[in-house]
Design a protein around this motif. Structure first.
Motif, PDB file in Angstrom:
ATOM      1  N   THR A  87       0.824  -1.214   0.000  1.00 35.09           N
ATOM      2  CA  THR A  87       0.000   0.000   0.000  1.00 35.09           C
ATOM      3  C   THR A  87       0.854   1.258   0.000  1.00 35.09           C
ATOM      4  O   THR A  87       0.653   2.157  -0.830  1.00 35.09           O
ATOM      5  CB  THR A  87      -0.925   0.000   1.232  1.00 35.09           C
ATOM      6  N   ARG A 145       2.897   1.412  -3.147  1.00 32.33           N
ATOM      7  CA  ARG A 145       2.080   1.294  -4.359  1.00 32.33           C
ATOM      8  C   ARG A 145       2.747   0.321  -5.332  1.00 32.33           C
ATOM      9  O   ARG A 145       2.912   0.582  -6.520  1.00 32.33           O
ATOM     10  CB  ARG A 145       1.863   2.662  -5.005  1.00 32.33           C
ATOM     11  N   ASN A 146       3.135  -0.811  -4.788  1.00 29.75           N
ATOM     12  CA  ASN A 146       3.905  -1.817  -5.534  1.00 29.75           C
ATOM     13  C   ASN A 146       3.320  -3.191  -5.231  1.00 29.75           C
ATOM     14  O   ASN A 146       3.471  -3.706  -4.124  1.00 29.75           O
ATOM     15  CB  ASN A 146       5.377  -1.754  -5.119  1.00 29.75           C
ATOM     16  N   GLN A 153      -3.819   5.518  -0.995  1.00 29.52           N
ATOM     17  CA  GLN A 153      -4.100   4.714  -2.183  1.00 29.52           C
ATOM     18  C   GLN A 153      -4.597   5.576  -3.339  1.00 29.52           C
ATOM     19  O   GLN A 153      -4.541   5.161  -4.498  1.00 29.52           O
ATOM     20  CB  GLN A 153      -5.137   3.637  -1.860  1.00 29.52           C
TER      21      GLN A 153
END
Length: 678
Positions: A89, A92-93, A237
């Motif tokens: 999270t 962002r991977n 997110q």
């Protein structure tokens, strides 16, 4: 109609999640009954857990061994899934996890250091040190090691914008480097670190409830912290700009979340060792089951991770006796996680990141080729003479040359030179066609394929001859190369896709090697030095094989050096001038695989030589393929000859495998170079 669809879809997602969890729970209960060490009716489970009959050895063993192990599996699975969910999270991977980012390897290194430090003897020095030693538990060393590994990954990828592919490759580089440090410590401190190699593969066996009692409060505190910050995490997110615009301090929140994730990982590693891929698989399954909000992802990932590790451990327990006294559950989870990583690579969201284009604004600082090459050759000649004439004996350092010394040292030196040359050429090919300085032969799994093939041959056939080793190693390397091709065919052999496929296959095969080592087979254990990259077992037939093969493949490669120059321009540009990029990449990868297989078969799996040598050649101002390959060959040979000489003499009469020292020398310098790269 649209409103009805929006209402029905979430209900369907919830039903799918409930059905999956219920099915997994039922399977686990069934397997628990099947995996019990002694028959025990379910009606007696309650008394066996809470108030065992001490006169019944069945209940005593179930109470102090079986149920603590199951509880530990639930806790570790939940914790690793929690850590992986948070990492994916905040970064962002979708490929981020404690193992893919090197956190677990860093934590294991911290534990090894803690076991070697004389903390208990500090009490004799001063009361202050005595009090400090009582707080410096292995868990804190694991936590510091995990933070160190995370920091290295961030340093390596900061200038690349923390791109997912870059972070995964940087995580593998850090894992290889820290793994080499771990192996050196194990080789030199075998008595103190007995069992650390196998334990490091993830051993869930328990003798009492003490481990569970220590772990669950730590995970509970971490989970409570994540629940407190889950709302700002869910806003992240939407993107950093959106989060910043409403007053969230993105940098501070990311650091806090990652520190909690590292703490969870360190706590688990300090108790049971490295459990592979649970932190990657569980969040992916949670999203597949429909979890979209942060709180839903966190809770569902935690539950899925707990059930997944419990299910895996229940499958392992009945068959542990076949593989010896201990079958590491953590290594078995990689057999599940690696296919999951391959599945993630098929997602449409990764198609854009799998394209390679030349850098938009490359910086070239050309330097004259001949002076640089001459300097590298002079260094190689000096190292050759040093390695051949100077060394330690029983009487100390000496500079002598006799027929006996020549026969002992010359094969090792020649093999080191040509193994370094072969790996440097393979690394140059891979880095040029992918445009990624963190690409290397070991990343695409060829080294692991050759190593596993030899280990499997020893398990099946016992003692094998040198020619059989060469055949088995070559077959394993070519098999992995074929798998990488086959799994990447839909992406037209996309460079990034091939690299990540190699990462998954390498993890899969490494887990099989760990399981094989856990079998207790003495002949397999004898391969441990070879698995570290050893030159002291070579003979003149090996020299002839390696020299002839390297010269043949190098000649073929140099005749097609223009293809490497054209491929470095990027797929679009190369295709526009008439290059069949698919076919050219296919042949180049075949040459890289064969060169890697040659070195691995004779010397063993080597890390960082193929990674570092091409990078150093480019940093010395050599950008054309021909010049970079020539200089890379000399640099790779220098690294291997120096590592072989140091391994023979520094800890005489004990010898350190040259591959380990090459990993330490090359890995440390490579991390420095990447940090300095602009």
């Amino acid at each position: 109609m649209d409103l009805a669809a929006h209402v029905v879809k979430p209900i369907r997602i919830r039903l799918n999640a409930v059905f999956f969890i219920a099915l997994a729970a039922v399977l686990c209960v069934f397997l628990m009954q099947y995996s019990l060490p002694y028959p025990l009716p379910m009606s007696q489970w309650g008394s066996a857990i809470f108030a065992p009959d001490m006169n019944s050895y069945q209940q005593v063993i179930v109470h102090y061994s079986f149920f603590p192990r199951l509880t530990m599996a639930l806790l570790c699975g939940a914790g690793l899934a929690m850590a992986g969910c948070v990492m994916q999270t905040v970064l962002r991977n979708p490929l981020a996890s404690p193992t893919t980012l090197g956190v677990a390897s860093g934590a294991q290194l911290g534990i090894a250091i803690a076991l070697l430090l004389p903390l208990q003897s500090w009490t004799a020095w001063s009361p202050i040190l005595s009090g400090l030693a009582s707080y410096l538990t292995p868990q804190w060393f694991a936590f510091i090691g995990g933070l160190f590994a995370t920091g290295l990954v961030f340093l390596l990828t900061a200038k690349k914008g923390f791109a997912p592919l870059q972070m995964v490759l940087a995580g593998m580089v850090v894992t290889l480097f820290l793994g080499a440090l771990n192996m050196v410590l194990i080789l030199f401190n075998e008595q103190q670190l007995t069992g650390l190699f196998i334990w490091g593969a993830g051993a869930l066996d328990q003798n009492d409830w003490q481990g569970v009692a220590m772990l669950w409060p730590q995970l509970l505190v971490a989970f409570a912290i994540l629940l407190v910050i889950q709302r700002p995490l869910s806003i992240m997110q939407l993107g950093e700009e959106v989060a910043s615009s409403i007053g969230i301090k993105v940098a501070g929140l990311r650091i806090a979340a990652l520190v909690v994730s590292v703490f969870i990982t360190a706590s688990i590693v300090s108790e049971v060792g490295i459990i592979s891929f649970i932190g990657l698989v569980a969040p992916a399954l949670a999203k597949l089951l429909g979890a979209r909000k942060m709180i839903s992802q966190l809770l569902l990932s935690t539950l899925v991770g707990a059930l997944l590790l419990l299910f895996t451990d229940l499958l392992v327990m009945p068959y542990a006796g076949i593989a010896g006294d201990l079958l590491p559950t953590g290594a078995v989870t990689a057999l599940i996680g690696a296919p999951c990583l391959l599945w993630l690579l098929n997602q449409k969201s990764w198609s854009a990141s799998q394209r390679f284009e030349a850098p938009s604004s490359p910086h070239f600082i050309d330097k004259p080729f001949l002076p640089v090459l001459s300097m590298a050759v002079v260094v190689l000649v000096g190292l050759f003479c040093l390695s051949l004439f100077v060394g330690q004996t029983q009487l100390g350092w000496s500079a002598t040359l006799s027929a006996t010394v020549f026969d002992l040292r010359m094969p090792r030196i020649v093999v080191a030179i040509f193994a370094g040359c072969a790996l440097a050429l393979a690394g140059t090919i891979i880095q040029r066609i992918t445009g990624n300085p963190m690409s290397s032969p070991e990343v695409i799994g060829i080294s692991s394929g050759a190593a596993f093939s030899l280990v499997l041959g020893v398990l099946l056939f016992g003692s094998i001859t040198r020619s059989e080793q060469l055949l088995l190693g070559g077959a394993g390397a070519l098999s992995v190369m074929f798998l990488v091709w086959w799994l990447s065919r839909k992406s037209q052999l996309s460079p990034a896709r091939m690299l990540l496929t190699g990462v998954a296959l390498s993890a899969f095969l490494d887990s099989l090697i760990r399981i094989s080592l856990a079998s207790g087979n003495d002949q397999v254990k004898a391969l441990l030095a070879w698995l570290s990259g050893s030159t002291y077992l070579v003979a003149w037939p090996d020299v002839s094989f390696l020299v002839a093969g390297t010269l043949l493949l190098a000649g073929l490669l140099f005749t097609g050096h223009r293809w490497l120059d054209l491929m470095a321009l990027g797929n679009v540009t190369a295709s526009a001038i008439g290059v069949n990029t698919y076919r050219v990449r296919q042949w180049l990868m075949l040459l890289a695989s064969l060169l890697t297989a040659l070195a691995v078969i004779v010397v063993g799996p080597l890390s960082f030589v193929g990674l570092l040598a091409p990078h150093m050649a480019k940093s010395l101002g050599q950008y054309t393929a021909r010049h970079q390959m020539l200089l890379s060959c000399i640099i790779g040979s220098n690294i291997m000859v120096l590592a072989d000489w140091l391994g023979r003499n520094i800890w005489f009469p004990w010898q350190v495998p040259a591959g380990l020292l090459a990993s330490l020398i090359g890995g440390g310098y490579f991390i420095y170079l990447l940090r300095k790269e602009k």
